[in-house]
Design a protein around this motif. Structure first.
Motif: not given
Length: 775
Positions: A614, A616-621, A624, A629
């Protein structure tokens, strides 16, 4: 940019592998032929610099000779005595010295007379059988040393090794010292037409007289140099001589009715000529036309009897490397003064009645022309005399050239005979410059005198008559040799006597290389300056190939290592092909811009990433933002702005500029291995032509294939590589588009014959039967 429409495509040929020489990066298509020579040349030092000039501590030896010889005509013997003064200018002490006794080539025990290869043929004549063992014909020949002493007449110890003689010095000869010694010797003079070795006699049955060509006749000091020590290579009658400069005084005793032609200036003409002859000699000193000092009538009369009295002719020559002479009672002698670069030089010719129709008209004037032409391209001729002697065989010595060229019995001669005579006179007289002045080692580097001399000979021939049929120099005339299989070729740098095809290699290919440099690669102005600088630097010195190569680059500022490597050290041929021709024109309806695709390449770390991991940018959005994007958005925006600005500018500046242009994409292959500039002749559909030259550096990053686009205003009907045949390309057929079948020899001959018949039939520009010149 607007899109290109593909209109025409011509498929080409596959690249043939070439056996490249001296590759630095074998297996690669680059970093081979353009590499520096490096290890192929000697390391520069204080004697020879990296610029190609003599260094601050350059030195060379010197040898002076005081010689007295006597010709025994009834027995065809020559006996002589000499006092030699040898100067040790080297930084080294010497305990022995080496002498050349080249006349020992004729000794039956000489190895050179026993190493000839041969085969048995059931149709062999007696003469051919005798040639199987040439040493059997040489009994009694070779030099006899009858005395060797120091200046105090104390005997010297010496050892003869075939054509070399080592003299052991009674005391060490230290730097700056000189050694004086005396030698007596004699030998039986050979028939030079049957026992070849440069010197000898030619017998004329018609009047029972001989013409003597006396050369390599006395023991001479071998060269001791900074780059090889003693030069002790044997004389085998092939590769010629390496000699020291010095001063000569030579007394020549011959029958009283003989005439002498010799190196240097005669000191006693007044006592050996008749008053009338001496008066004509004085007249020749200021004449601009040849004056017969010895007339044809005098020569014919002298040939009818033989004097038993003797005369001694005395000659001196300063700063020469050798001495030779001719002697006979049957010689005509003419002379005239020529102005060579502001200096008076006596140009002279000696010849028998057989050569009179040719030599009387041409020889002395060709001598003068040769001196003028060579002086222009090298250095001003420094000697006071230049002589041409008709002696059946071409050979060169300081101030004295032995040549050929005889008329028929009725006094007529062919055009081929005349041109051959003119060519050999220019060549042999030209040898005064290479190697008599620019004193290279002929025994080791045959091409350094023959190749350079043949090149300047070509220039002199063309300056004499632009239509002169020169045999060596034009690039296309070496093509037949370069087409030979690899096992039949050898590098120009091959050691003298190891060269199998001397004429094509040491003379032809070496001289052609210089002409290609002058006309195609360097240009005349740059080449001429550098070549003159080489002659100036090395006049009266001992140059090596490295000195020539380095000087040519140093004085011109042009990198030529690729050329020396390929043409002189290698055997690769020039064969550049046109593989394909593609013709494009702009499509006026196509869009001016095409979008740039943004992407990120993948790499091994991503490919091997654990899929269960996993990020980090997916765990703590909250990490972003816009760029998560819209990756590379700034770069894409900058590119878009740049493209818009560029398109706007381009549309204003180049509106319509390319619409009517013709784009030709050509692909070339180097099939032969030797890189060369690409020279193209464009023939347009309206019949006009244009020649375009692409420098040799186009092959730098790919020595096998190159592709280049050419933009033309008019559509092209045909393309031809090397239209002036200046690169020695061995296959003209693969350098033509559209592809055409090259005419064979028979078709060319028929075409030429047909043209000739048509021209003759008219009777205007060619006579039906042209009379040969007659005396």
């Amino acid at each position: 940019m607007k899109k290109l429409l593909f209109l025409i495509s011509a498929a080409g040929f596959s690249l043939l592998s070439a056996n490249a020489q001296q590759l630095s990066n074998p297996g690669s298509h680059h970093a081979n032929r353009f590499e520096e020579l490096n290890y192929l040349l000697a390391t520069p030092n204080e004697y020879r610099t990296a610029t190609g000039a003599p260094g601050p501590k350059y030195w060379q030896q010197r040898a002076d000779y005081d010689i007295a010889v006597e010709l025994d005509e009834p027995n065809n013997m020559l006996k002589g005595t000499e006092t030699v003064t040898y100067y040790n200018n080297s930084p080294n002490p010497l305990n022995y010295i080496w002498m050349q006794i080249d006349e020992n080539f004729h000794n039956p025990n000489s190895e050179s007379n026993r190493t000839n290869t041969s085969r048995v043929d059931n149709r062999m004549t007696d003469a051919q059988l005798n040639n199987l063992e040439p040493w059997r014909k040489l009994e009694g020949y070779g030099i006899n040393i009858t005395r060797a002493t120091d200046n105090g007449l104390r005997p010297l110890k010496y050892t003869i090794n075939q054509t070399m003689m080592r003299i052991d010095l009674p005391a060490t000869l230290n730097p700056g010292e000189r050694f004086v010694f005396k030698l007596d010797w004699n030998f039986k003079i050979p028939d030079k037409l049957t026992r070849y070795g440069r010197g000898g006699f030619e017998h004329f049955d018609e009047d029972n007289n001989n013409l003597y060509s006396i050369a390599q006749f006395h023991p001479r000091l071998a060269v001791y140099s900074d780059f090889q020590g003693w030069q002790t290579l044997q004389f085998t009658s092939g590769a010629e001589f390496a000699l020291n400069f010095g001063n000569f005084k030579v007394s020549i005793t011959v029958p009283a009715d003989h005439i002498i032609a010799a190196t240097g200036e005669c000191q006693n003409y007044k006592s050996v000529l008749t008053p009338a002859q001496y008066s004509r000699w004085q007249q020749a000193q200021t004449s601009k036309q040849p004056v017969e000092v010895i007339t044809l009538d005098e020569a014919l009369k002298a040939s009818q009897s033989k004097s038993t009295a003797k005369k001694t002719w005395i000659y001196t020559a300063s700063n020469v490397r050798d001495f030779a002479f001719n002697s006979s009672r049957r010689l005509v002698w003419d002379a005239m003064a020529a102005n060579i670069e502001g200096k008076k030089v006596m140009c002279m010719s000696y010849y028998g009645k057989e050569a009179y129709p040719l030599y009387r008209k041409y020889s002395t004037k060709i001598v003068a022309h040769t001196l003028r032409s060579y002086s222009k391209h090298t250095i001003p001729y420094p000697y006071p005399v230049a002589i041409s002697v008709e002696a059946a065989i071409g050979m060169e010595y300081p101030m004295l050239a032995m040549n050929y060229g005889r008329a028929e019995k009725d006094g007529t001669y062919s055009e081929a005979t005349k041109n051959g005579m003119i060519g050999v006179i220019i060549h042999e007289v030209g040898h005064n410059f290479f190697p008599m002045i620019v004193n290279s080692d002929e025994r080791q580097y045959w091409w350094m005198d023959e190749g350079l001399n043949s090149f300047v000979q070509f220039l002199a021939e063309q300056e004499l008559d632009i239509n002169f049929p020169s045999n060596r120099g034009p690039a296309h005339k070496i093509v037949d040799y370069m087409r030979l299989p690899k096992d039949k070729l050898e590098p120009i740098m091959t050691k003298g006597d190891a060269v199998a095809n001397v004429g094509s290699n040491a003379y032809g290919k070496a001289s052609t290389g210089l002409n290609i440099l002058r006309e195609t690669i360097m240009g005349r102005e740059q080449f001429d300056f550098a070549f003159k600088e080489y002659a100036r630097r090395w006049a009266f010195k001992h140059p090596t190939p490295a000195d020539l190569f380095r000087t040519m680059e140093d004085a011109s500022g042009i990198d030529l290592d690729w050329f020396w490597r390929g043409w002189y050290f290698g055997t690769d041929a020039v064969d550049i092909s046109i593989d394909s021709v593609k013709w494009f024109k702009l499509d006026p309806n196509a869009t001016a811009r095409s979008p740039k695709l943004a992407f990120e390449p993948t790499y091994i770390t991503r490919n091997k990433q654990d899929t269960s991991m996993k990020f980090e940018v997916d765990v703590d959005t909250t990490l972003r933002d816009f760029y998560f994007y819209n990756r590379l958005a700034d770069s894409a925006y900058a590119d878009e702005k740049r493209n818009l600005a560029s398109a706007a500018t381009a549309d204003k500046e180049n509106e319509g500029k390319w619409v009517n242009k013709n784009f030709y994409e050509l692909t070339f292959s180097n099939k032969g291995g030797m890189v060369m500039p690409i020279i193209l002749e464009w023939t347009y559909q309206d019949g006009t032509k244009e020649v375009e030259r692409v420098p040799v550096r186009i092959w730098m990053l790919n020595e096998q294939h190159v592709t280049k686009v050419f933009i033309k205003d008019k559509p092209v009907a045909g393309i031809r590589l090397d239209p002036f045949r200046e690169t020695a390309d061995i296959n003209e057929g693969n350098g033509i588009w559209p592809v055409k079948e090259m005419p064979g020899r028979f078709e060319l001959f028929k075409h030429a014959q047909g043209a000739g018949r048509g021209q003759s039939a008219g009777g205007n520009s060619m006579q039906r039967a042209q009379q040969r010149p007659r005396l």
